[in-house]
Write a protein that holds these residues in place. Structure first.
Motif: not given
Ligand code: 7RM
Length: 635
Positions: A63, A67-68, A96, A100, A140
């Protein structure tokens, strides 16, 4: 090396390099992802046990890659565009940054509900953004997700939950698919009567239909989110995973009665899903990508969620079906969001084709630049319709061959880079080494040949085991041919070396792109009280690709055969789900068996196909007379 190949000559060069130096090739691909720690060793493998380890020693969380890592530069870029079943309901766009935040929130919800790294979580949700959120939240916090398609029955869910010993289930009150409301929570309640491992059920509000909420077990998604919010929205630190830690289990049908839990792991799957997405669709930032699959299948895992998000793409997620409220629906969606890349299934194309060009009139499809097809062989008629009517002959079609077990696309054109050919998956992607073998396991070399399709070298996205039963994995995929992964597919390699997948060579059907084992359907039919024995085969079906044809022997006490037919359909729906319902049921007094008691399916297949001459050698049959009776009663 660049993650993306951009010319045919580069393809050939890179392909050769990937065969010559596979470890260097994959290390260079993997370099473009975010790792907490790089690997000590790229690959260690043997196909005997099998034991396959990619990127050993590496640490990551998928993740952070999905995402990050996009937040700093592209936090406001749309990650998911969600189109509801009902076109009058508002659509949703999650950037995004928003995605997140929601994944972090729900990750904390899972942790608050006792979920820890390595725990199995069953997800049974409709195609709403919360499905992607739930999947990513599991990843996650290091929980292993097992998504079950919303069309499966309570019995099928119970089998899957028990096999994986899931401790938590995520579902919704209900879901919408076309004109139908699906009572998801009711179905889960029925399933859980049989499941002792499940301690908690998180229920999302979607349909607002009445549901039973059991004290101590069932909690509402929205209430749990509020608890996290009142904690002041704590961050959701990622669980740092080993490359070979389990990411997910996905059940798929084989030639036996019991579906297998295909296991994918964090590092290799991530690299493979991202690499194949970026290459096959030649994704450029800003493009809108729409894959029409359901996240309940591998295509949704790899090419709605993990592949596109790992590349910072904008992925459209559609809750409904292609024909609701009209057969223009896909084209309305393409127009509404200016979709650039459309990835769908031959069965959907054939179904929409059957409505003619009326539903296309006045629809602006000019945004489309690339097309994809997946799930089953695409017939030339459907290929040309897709090319001409949808792609305006300007959009290359990637006919992508792959499987739940392969994790990602294996053989496919690279859109706009390599050549397409109607009905052909064409060439292997760099890193993929297909071979054709004969019945004796001897490799068939050269071009203009056909045989069984195997893969002779590992790739990062391949399955590692079947959950809870490694021997079954070995037996199914690695024992038929020594030192090769056996796909179960038949294949032709033409004079130019282009591959055309011709269909399964085992007892697995492909109905509307869904894999169904004939043994599974037979088991379900045999559960009906009036059934003595049954045999299920596939036959060519204009829309579904294959239809399900069941030959059934009834007990003596049956008076109302019409009612029994309906009861059998109901039984199959209960045991597996509506997707496995036979299209045709023929009642017979016997089945063509050899002296050793084996059903000669070849004969049944031919009759189901409408071919009644040329049944081949029937002299080994115990009672050749049954064949005439079956022929006479064929539907
Ligand atoms: C992605 C997926 C896998 C089976 C596979 C084939 C068939 C899939 C194609 C295809 C011809 C294609 N996974 N199949 N793609 N056949 N051309 N492009 O579908 O595990 O559900 O099914 O589907 O038989 O073995 S799956």
């Amino acid at each position: 090396m660049n993650l993306k190949i951009t010319s045919f000559s580069e393809y050939k060069e890179v392909y050769d390099y990937s065969v010559r130096e596979p470890e260097n090739f994959w290390a260079e691909i993997a370099d473009s992802f975010r790792w907490r720690k790089k690997w000590d060793k790229v690959l260690e493998w043997n196909f005997k046990e099998p034991s396959i380890k990619w990127f050993q020693g590496a640490k990551l969380n998928i993740t952070e890659n999905c995402l990050d890592r996009h937040l700093e530069k592209h936090g406001d870029r749309p990650a998911i565009i969600w189109e509801p079943n009902d076109p009058d309901e508002a659509h949703r766009v999650l950037s995004y940054k928003q995605l997140h935040d929601k994944v972090c929130q729900f990750g904390n919800v899972l942790r608050n509900n006792g979920v820890k790294k390595g725990d199995r979580v069953c997800i049974y949700l409709p195609m709403v953004p919360e499905l992607a959120i739930a999947v990513l939240a599991c990843a996650r916090i290091g929980a292993i997700h097992s998504v079950v398609f919303g069309g499966f029955s309570a019995q099928s869910i119970a089998d899957r939950i028990n096999d994986a010993e899931c401790s938590l289930v995520i579902t919704a009150d209900g879901g919408f698919r076309g004109a139908k409301d699906i009572p998801l929570k009711d179905i889960i309640d029925d399933a859980l009567v049989q499941c002792r491992s499940v301690q908690k059920v998180i229920v999302l509000t979607r349909s607002r239909s009445p549901v039973s909420m059991i004290k101590g077990r069932d909690v509402w998604w929205e209430d749990e989110i509020k608890k996290v919010e009142t904690q002041g929205n704590p961050p959701c630190p990622v669980e740092i995973m080993d490359a070979e830690d389990l990411l997910f289990i996905l059940y798929t049908s084989g030639s036996t009665g019991k579906p297998k839990g295909v296991v994918h792991t964090c590092g290799g799957y991530m690299v493979y899903a991202g690499y194949t997405f970026a290459n096959v669709f030649q994704y450029h930032p800003g493009e809108v990508y729409f894959c029409t699959a359901d996240i309940g299948w591998i295509t949704g895992h790899s090419y709605i969620v993990y592949g596109p998000l790992s590349q910072g793409a904008t992925t459209v997620m559609f809750e409904g079906v292609p024909t609701y409220p009209s057969p223009s629906r896909y084209w309305d969606i393409v127009e509404k969001y200016k979709v650039n890349i459309l990835y769908t299934a031959p069965t959907a194309i054939r179904s929409l084709m059957s409505f003619g060009t009326g539903p296309l009139e006045g629809k602006d499809l000019s945004s489309i630049t690339k097309l994809g097809s997946v799930g089953e062989p695409i017939n030339e008629e459907a290929w040309h319709w897709f090319d001409e009517k949808i792609g305006n002959k300007q959009a290359p079609i990637a006919d992508t061959w792959w499987q739940t077990e392969t994790g990602g696309i294996m053989i496919s054109p690279i859109a706009g880079v390599t050549t397409t050919k109607p009905g052909y998956a064409t060439l292997p992607l760099p890193g993929v080494q297909p071979v054709l073998v004969d019945e004796n396991g001897k490799e068939i070399e050269g071009n203009g040949v056909s045989g069984n399709l195997c893969i002779k070298f590992p790739w990062p996205g391949m399955l590692r085991t079947t959950y809870g039963d490694h021997e079954r994995c070995r037996q199914t995929y690695f024992s038929t041919y020594e030192n090769m992964y056996f796909t179960g597919d038949g294949c032709l390699r033409d004079e130019d070396g282009y591959y055309k997948i011709t269909g399964r060579v085992d007892d697995v059907l492909n109905v509307s792109g869904h894999r169904i084992g004939t043994a599974e359907v037979e088991n379900a039919i045999n559960m009906h009280t009036d059934v003595v024995e049954s045999a299920v085969v596939g036959y060519p079906h204009e829309i579904k690709g294959q239809g399900v044809y069941a030959y059934v022997i009834l007990g003596e006490s049956v008076h109302d055969k019409e009612l029994t037919r309906k009861n059998i359909l109901q039984t199959v729906t209960r045991i597996i789900g509506a997707i496995a319902k036979p299209d045709k049921i023929q009642f017979v007094s016997g089945l063509p068996k050899t002296r050793s008691g084996k059903i000669m399916r070849r004969i049944l297949r031919k009759i189901a196909e409408g071919e009644t001459s040329n049944l081949g050698d029937t002299s080994t049959l115990l009672d050749p007379g049954v064949v005439d009776e079956i022929k006479a009663g064929a539907l």
